[in-house]
Write a protein that holds these residues in place. Structure first.
Motif, PDB file in Angstrom:
ATOM      1  N   TYR A 148     -10.338 -13.426   2.941  1.00 10.16           N
ATOM      2  CA  TYR A 148     -11.703 -13.202   2.348  1.00 10.16           C
ATOM      3  C   TYR A 148     -12.348 -11.658   2.505  1.00 10.16           C
ATOM      4  O   TYR A 148     -12.543 -11.353   3.797  1.00 10.16           O
ATOM      5  CB  TYR A 148     -12.761 -14.084   2.872  1.00 10.16           C
ATOM      6  CG  TYR A 148     -14.214 -14.065   2.001  1.00 10.16           C
ATOM      7  CD1 TYR A 148     -14.096 -14.152   0.649  1.00 10.16           C
ATOM      8  CD2 TYR A 148     -15.252 -13.313   2.614  1.00 10.16           C
ATOM      9  CE1 TYR A 148     -15.353 -13.808   0.100  1.00 10.16           C
ATOM     10  CE2 TYR A 148     -16.335 -13.288   2.080  1.00 10.16           C
ATOM     11  CZ  TYR A 148     -16.501 -13.576   0.792  1.00 10.16           C
ATOM     12  OH  TYR A 148     -17.793 -13.174   0.213  1.00 10.16           O
ATOM     13  N   ASN A 149     -12.362 -10.842   1.647  1.00 12.13           N
ATOM     14  CA  ASN A 149     -13.010  -9.576   1.788  1.00 12.13           C
ATOM     15  C   ASN A 149     -12.308  -8.790   2.903  1.00 12.13           C
ATOM     16  O   ASN A 149     -13.018  -8.166   4.164  1.00 12.13           O
ATOM     17  CB  ASN A 149     -14.454  -9.503   1.971  1.00 12.13           C
ATOM     18  CG  ASN A 149     -15.168  -9.699   0.592  1.00 12.13           C
ATOM     19  OD1 ASN A 149     -14.390  -9.845  -0.403  1.00 12.13           O
ATOM     20  ND2 ASN A 149     -16.362  -9.997   0.598  1.00 12.13           N
ATOM     21  N   GLN A 150     -10.978  -8.836   2.944  1.00 11.80           N
ATOM     22  CA  GLN A 150     -10.414  -8.152   4.083  1.00 11.80           C
ATOM     23  C   GLN A 150      -9.160  -6.984   3.579  1.00 11.80           C
ATOM     24  O   GLN A 150      -7.999  -6.984   4.148  1.00 11.80           O
ATOM     25  CB  GLN A 150      -9.326  -9.179   5.098  1.00 11.80           C
ATOM     26  CG  GLN A 150     -10.326  -9.921   5.807  1.00 11.80           C
ATOM     27  CD  GLN A 150      -9.978 -11.435   6.445  1.00 11.80           C
ATOM     28  OE1 GLN A 150      -8.946 -11.716   5.474  1.00 11.80           O
ATOM     29  NE2 GLN A 150     -10.531 -11.603   7.302  1.00 11.80           N
ATOM     30  N   ALA A 151      -9.727  -6.274   2.414  1.00 12.00           N
ATOM     31  CA  ALA A 151      -8.783  -5.294   1.816  1.00 12.00           C
ATOM     32  C   ALA A 151      -8.469  -4.309   2.798  1.00 12.00           C
ATOM     33  O   ALA A 151      -7.471  -3.825   2.472  1.00 12.00           O
ATOM     34  CB  ALA A 151      -9.568  -4.544   0.517  1.00 12.00           C
ATOM     35  N   ASP A 152      -9.138  -3.943   3.903  1.00 13.89           N
ATOM     36  CA  ASP A 152      -8.642  -2.968   4.765  1.00 13.89           C
ATOM     37  C   ASP A 152      -7.525  -3.407   5.683  1.00 13.89           C
ATOM     38  O   ASP A 152      -7.118  -2.742   6.234  1.00 13.89           O
ATOM     39  CB  ASP A 152     -10.019  -2.255   5.620  1.00 13.89           C
ATOM     40  CG  ASP A 152     -10.946  -1.920   4.882  1.00 13.89           C
ATOM     41  OD1 ASP A 152     -10.784  -1.253   3.783  1.00 13.89           O
ATOM     42  OD2 ASP A 152     -12.324  -1.951   5.332  1.00 13.89           O
ATOM     43  N   TYR A 153      -7.276  -4.567   5.801  1.00 14.41           N
ATOM     44  CA  TYR A 153      -6.219  -5.154   6.757  1.00 14.41           C
ATOM     45  C   TYR A 153      -5.247  -6.068   6.051  1.00 14.41           C
ATOM     46  O   TYR A 153      -4.267  -5.990   6.548  1.00 14.41           O
ATOM     47  CB  TYR A 153      -7.188  -6.141   7.870  1.00 14.41           C
ATOM     48  CG  TYR A 153      -8.589  -5.383   7.995  1.00 14.41           C
ATOM     49  CD1 TYR A 153      -8.787  -4.327   8.915  1.00 14.41           C
ATOM     50  CD2 TYR A 153      -9.779  -6.323   8.014  1.00 14.41           C
ATOM     51  CE1 TYR A 153      -9.791  -3.874   9.160  1.00 14.41           C
ATOM     52  CE2 TYR A 153     -10.809  -5.838   8.502  1.00 14.41           C
ATOM     53  CZ  TYR A 153     -11.000  -4.603   8.984  1.00 14.41           C
ATOM     54  OH  TYR A 153     -12.212  -3.982   9.660  1.00 14.41           O
ATOM     55  N   ILE A 154      -5.332  -6.486   5.078  1.00 12.98           N
ATOM     56  CA  ILE A 154      -4.578  -7.692   4.446  1.00 12.98           C
ATOM     57  C   ILE A 154      -2.958  -7.040   4.313  1.00 12.98           C
ATOM     58  O   ILE A 154      -2.199  -7.699   4.450  1.00 12.98           O
ATOM     59  CB  ILE A 154      -5.119  -8.233   3.257  1.00 12.98           C
ATOM     60  CG1 ILE A 154      -4.202  -9.259   2.830  1.00 12.98           C
ATOM     61  CG2 ILE A 154      -5.128  -7.278   2.217  1.00 12.98           C
ATOM     62  CD1 ILE A 154      -4.334 -10.645   3.693  1.00 12.98           C
ATOM     63  N   ARG A 155      -3.079  -5.566   4.017  1.00  8.20           N
ATOM     64  CA  ARG A 155      -1.675  -5.383   3.795  1.00  8.20           C
ATOM     65  C   ARG A 155      -0.899  -5.196   5.051  1.00  8.20           C
ATOM     66  O   ARG A 155       0.303  -5.360   4.844  1.00  8.20           O
ATOM     67  CB  ARG A 155      -1.831  -3.718   3.160  1.00  8.20           C
ATOM     68  CG  ARG A 155      -0.502  -2.876   2.943  1.00  8.20           C
ATOM     69  CD  ARG A 155      -0.692  -1.723   2.432  1.00  8.20           C
ATOM     70  NE  ARG A 155      -1.461  -1.648   1.206  1.00  8.20           N
ATOM     71  CZ  ARG A 155      -1.285  -1.878  -0.115  1.00  8.20           C
ATOM     72  NH1 ARG A 155       0.150  -2.176  -0.261  1.00  8.20           N
ATOM     73  NH2 ARG A 155      -1.776  -1.953  -1.082  1.00  8.20           N
ATOM     74  N   GLN A 156      -1.518  -5.153   6.084  1.00  6.86           N
ATOM     75  CA  GLN A 156      -0.778  -4.849   7.271  1.00  6.86           C
ATOM     76  C   GLN A 156      -0.248  -6.309   7.646  1.00  6.86           C
ATOM     77  O   GLN A 156       0.783  -6.553   8.460  1.00  6.86           O
ATOM     78  CB  GLN A 156      -1.803  -4.332   8.475  1.00  6.86           C
ATOM     79  CG  GLN A 156      -0.906  -4.044   9.719  1.00  6.86           C
ATOM     80  CD  GLN A 156      -1.789  -3.085  10.573  1.00  6.86           C
ATOM     81  OE1 GLN A 156      -3.054  -3.176  10.538  1.00  6.86           O
ATOM     82  NE2 GLN A 156      -0.953  -2.360  11.603  1.00  6.86           N
ATOM     83  N   THR A 157      -1.364  -7.378   7.414  1.00  5.51           N
ATOM     84  CA  THR A 157      -0.962  -8.679   7.751  1.00  5.51           C
ATOM     85  C   THR A 157       0.338  -8.937   6.744  1.00  5.51           C
ATOM     86  O   THR A 157       1.152  -9.793   7.327  1.00  5.51           O
ATOM     87  CB  THR A 157      -2.016  -9.623   7.078  1.00  5.51           C
ATOM     88  OG1 THR A 157      -3.462  -9.180   7.938  1.00  5.51           O
ATOM     89  CG2 THR A 157      -1.854 -10.994   7.587  1.00  5.51           C
ATOM     90  N   LEU A 158       0.254  -8.805   5.628  1.00  5.78           N
ATOM     91  CA  LEU A 158       1.520  -9.363   4.556  1.00  5.78           C
ATOM     92  C   LEU A 158       2.681  -8.573   4.916  1.00  5.78           C
ATOM     93  O   LEU A 158       3.836  -8.977   4.785  1.00  5.78           O
ATOM     94  CB  LEU A 158       1.071  -8.890   3.173  1.00  5.78           C
ATOM     95  CG  LEU A 158      -0.187  -9.752   2.520  1.00  5.78           C
ATOM     96  CD1 LEU A 158      -0.638  -9.414   1.338  1.00  5.78           C
ATOM     97  CD2 LEU A 158       0.043 -11.236   2.677  1.00  5.78           C
TER      98      LEU A 158
END
Length: 330
Positions: A18-28
């Motif tokens: 939720y609203n984690q655009a700054d981090y979600i790429r690294q997660t995926l």
């Protein structure tokens, strides 16, 4: 990953975002880099984000359709506090094993899933395996510490899982058997947090193993995380969350009497932690004290004294935490 895309996934990753655009790429990226001899899927749930989180998930789902299985909500489910978010993700995660990673944390070891699944496959009496995680501070923009259960690879003590709370084991480090979710207790489902009752349930239904090697990163001091969203005044909704956690602990105590005394200690420790707010939020403290009035009345005299002292002075509050534990009353 196993190239047979027709095989059922042995493992499902549960990722709430939720609203984690700054981090979600690294997660995926941590998901798709995993090297396994079995098929796995990543159920990535965007809870009606208002930033670019959903767009990034769509990008990865298009590039890795055999791995990324997205769910896009038009209404935020977490804010309902009715268990609907947990139910949706459980229904879509069909693997024999479940790995967990929130949308702001990430994995660093491409062998993480393989190693943890190998352990569970060869140790049928274990329900969960976890590992060391590095803590990264968003505020300070650097690694600040490690989140680790112990300083060696070993089994996790059930008492530690109960007494040390949901942050004792980093959620992004966990892989568990999906069968643990069968007959999921209502008191656990109603709890305002999901990882802590899950950890307890795994410990009640089997053994838990800890690998003392850093294979993931847990972000702290991050306003988009669950912990970050808990800051601020203690609203009536937060108090209901606190109550749900105590009710969860009471439910486990009733169902598992061999550990009832441990759950009682955890309840005392938890209430001693959430009540002393007088200087920072007197109205919030009043709400919490009223919510737990019956529990406080049943406290031993020494615990009530510790609470009275902690409410009035921050230094005494620190003393209360330290000596309450040493005395075995909190």
């Amino acid at each position: 990953m196993n190239s047979d895309t027709t095989a059922a996934p042995l493992l499902s990753i549960r990722c709430a975002a939720y609203n984690q655009a700054d981090y979600i790429r690294q997660t995926l990226e941590g998901f798709v880099m995993q090297q396994t001899d079995f098929r796995f899927e990543a159920v990535v749930h965007d809870d009606a984000s208002t930033d670019a989180t959903a767009s990034i998930i769509r990008e990865f789902a298009a590039a890795h359709p055999s791995i990324i299985k997205p769910i896009y909500e038009e209404e935020n489910l977490y804010s309902r506090h009715d268990g609907s978010l947990r139910r949706v993700m459980t229904a879509h995660a069909t693997g024999k094993y479940i790995a967990m990673c929130e949308g702001d944390d990430y994995w660093t070891d491409p062998q993480k899933l393989q190693r943890q699944v190998d352990f569970l496959e060869t140790h049928p009496d274990y329900t969960m395996v976890c590992c060391r995680a590095r803590r990264y501070s968003e505020r300070r923009q650097r690694f600040v510490s490690d989140s680790h259960c112990y300083d060696e690879t070993r089994d996790v003590d059930t008492n530690d899982i109960i007494l040390r709370g949901g942050l004792f084991i980093s959620t992004c480090s966990i892989v568990y058997r999906r069968s643990v979710l069968d007959d999921y207790p209502d008191y656990a489902a109603r709890c305002h947090v999901s990882d802590y009752p899950l950890q307890i349930l795994c410990a009640m239904r089997g053994k838990v193993h800890y690998m003392d090697e850093p294979m993931c990163v847990y972000r702290i001091e991050n306003n988009t995380s669950w912990v970050g969203r808990q800051k601020g005044c203690v609203t009536a909704a937060k108090v209901r969350g606190y109550v749900s956690e105590v009710e969860m602990l009471k439910g486990f105590a009733a169902d598992h009497p061999a550990y009832a005394h441990v759950f009682e200690r955890r309840i005392r420790r938890y209430i001693l932690w959430v009540v002393p707010l007088r200087k920072s939020d007197p109205e919030g403290e009043k709400r919490v004290r009223e919510a737990f009035a019956d529990d406080i009345r049943r406290f031993p005299p020494m615990v009530r004294l510790l609470l009275w002292m902690a409410v009035r002075n921050k230094t005494l509050r620190r003393w209360q935490r330290s000596w309450g534990r040493r005395l075995g009353i909190a």
